[in-house]
Design an enzyme around this catalytic site. Structure first.
Site, PDB file in Angstrom:
ATOM      1  N   HIS A  37       0.779  -1.054   0.074  1.00  0.00           N
ATOM      2  CA  HIS A  37       0.105   0.123   0.043  1.00  0.00           C
ATOM      3  C   HIS A  37       1.033   1.107   0.268  1.00  0.00           C
ATOM      4  O   HIS A  37       0.680   2.073  -0.670  1.00  0.00           O
ATOM      5  CB  HIS A  37      -1.000   0.130   1.023  1.00  0.00           C
ATOM      6  N   GLY A 147      -2.537  -1.895  -7.672  1.00  0.00           N
ATOM      7  CA  GLY A 147      -1.560  -2.731  -7.418  1.00  0.00           C
ATOM      8  C   GLY A 147      -1.545  -3.964  -8.590  1.00  0.00           C
ATOM      9  O   GLY A 147      -2.800  -4.261  -8.902  1.00  0.00           O
ATOM     10  N   ASP A 150      -3.175  -7.670  -8.238  1.00  0.00           N
ATOM     11  CA  ASP A 150      -4.711  -7.782  -8.693  1.00  0.00           C
ATOM     12  C   ASP A 150      -4.778  -7.652 -10.070  1.00  0.00           C
ATOM     13  O   ASP A 150      -5.577  -6.662 -10.430  1.00  0.00           O
ATOM     14  CB  ASP A 150      -5.700  -7.159  -7.531  1.00  0.00           C
TER      15      ASP A 150
HETATM   16  O1  PAF Z   1      -7.787  -3.853  -4.000  1.00  0.00           O
HETATM   17  C1  PAF Z   1      -8.534  -3.363  -3.248  1.00  0.00           C
HETATM   18  O2  PAF Z   1      -8.180  -3.461  -2.158  1.00  0.00           O
HETATM   19  C2  PAF Z   1     -10.161  -3.425  -3.261  1.00  0.00           C
HETATM   20  O3  PAF Z   1     -10.662  -4.460  -4.147  1.00  0.00           O
HETATM   21  C3  PAF Z   1     -10.333  -2.165  -3.841  1.00  0.00           C
HETATM   22  C4  PAF Z   1      -9.870  -1.811  -5.203  1.00  0.00           C
HETATM   23  C5  PAF Z   1     -10.046  -1.058  -2.753  1.00  0.00           C
HETATM   24  C6  PAF Z   1     -11.921  -1.918  -4.071  1.00  0.00           C
HETATM   25  O4  PAF Z   1     -12.498  -2.168  -2.794  1.00  0.00           O
END
Ligand code: PAF
Length: 287
Positions: A37, A147, A150
């Site tokens: 993050h 990121g 995903d």
């Molecule tokens: O990747 C995530 O943490 C979630 O899927 C997101 C993009 C914040 C949507 O809730």
């Protein structure tokens, strides 16, 4: 850094930033921050004058038997961490404000959501695109950062933004890994130390696949079977999918080439983990 809860206050702040001619980058998150993050936040800080990080555990993207209630949450800890980054605003909306009792709207991207995680988790991406659409409308960012871990989510969001004509640039940050290669994820917090060791099979499989492709192996069936063996050597680990897909269309590839992505999803005990790699050169920051 400020923390805002009400949607109207968030929009008011954004409107002021935009009216002053400054740019705004959004990092959407579900919290429980880790180094992955922080990399997204730092990239956002390089892309725009102001950074908004949204923190919202989005019930809409969890299936009925998934980990919504147990999803790790610690706002105080997250606020402390974000405070040390160049984040201007931590937007933490309440569930009630995001989804009124009679909330009945959905944003859905068809096709590319039918495969990989979308096949395993029906309605998951509809939940993701709905909440991201709402965040875009509330915050009105010039760009947003997601990121690469995903990978399918990123493709789905890019398609949604393009097809719904949002003037928002989407940036991808490469996967951030622990020293031993495990991709950072908030869900890693669920793993016992024994499971943590077994989870490494994901990264081992990726390393193996890259080495085999570099050696000239491009038969998907062959590579999948070798990866299956690597993962299955760990008791208590089950495979959700091992797929080689085209990086743009997400359609299955029989023959691996530099446009292919290897995407993996496994369950280690009760914890679902995903990982992926480009079979060609890993792209650095891309948009
Ligand atoms: O990747 C995530 O943490 C979630 O899927 C997101 C993009 C914040 C949507 O809730």
């Amino acid at each position: 850094m400020q923390i805002i809860h009400p949607l109207a206050d968030m929009t008011r702040w954004s409107n002021e930033v935009i009216a002053s001619g400054k740019t705004l980058a959004l990092v959407p998150t579900m919290g429980y921050f880790h180094a992955g993050h922080l990399s997204l936040m730092r990239l956002a800080g390089r892309l725009a004058d102001h950074v908004v990080v949204s923190l919202f555990v989005n019930s809409l993207q969890f299936g009925p038997r998934e980990d919504l209630s147990g999803y790790p949450r610690d706002l105080e800890r997250d606020a402390r961490i974000a405070e040390n980054e160049r984040v201007d605003m931590l937007f933490v909306p309440t569930h009630e404000e995001m989804y009124s009792a009679d909330f009945n709207s959905r944003v859905r991207v068809d096709g590319i959501t039918d495969t990989l995680c979308g096949k395993q988790r029906p309605n998951h991406f509809e939940g993701v695109t709905t909440v991201v659409a709402k965040l875009f409308n509330i915050i009105k960012p010039h760009c947003a950062v997601f990121g690469q871990k995903d990978f399918q989510q990123l493709s789905v969001i890019r398609k949604m933004v393009s097809e719904l004509n949002w003037d928002i640039e989407i940036f991808a940050h490469p996967i951030v890994r622990e020293d031993d290669g495990l991709a950072m994820s908030s869900r890693n917090a669920y793993l016992s130390s024994e499971e943590r060791g077994k989870a490494l099979c994901l990264y081992n499989a990726i390393q193996h696949a890259k080495a085999r492709f570099a050696d000239g192996v491009c038969d998907t069936g062959q590579l999948k079977s070798e990866i299956r063996d690597i993962i299955s050597a760990n008791s208590g680990v089950s495979i959700d999918y091992i797929s080689v897909v085209d990086k743009d269309t997400l359609s299955d590839k029989e023959v691996i080439d530099s446009q292919s992505v290897l995407a993996l999803a496994i369950k280690v005990g009760g914890t679902r983990l995903i990982d992926n790699c480009f079979m060609g050169n890993d792209s650095e920051v891309s948009n």
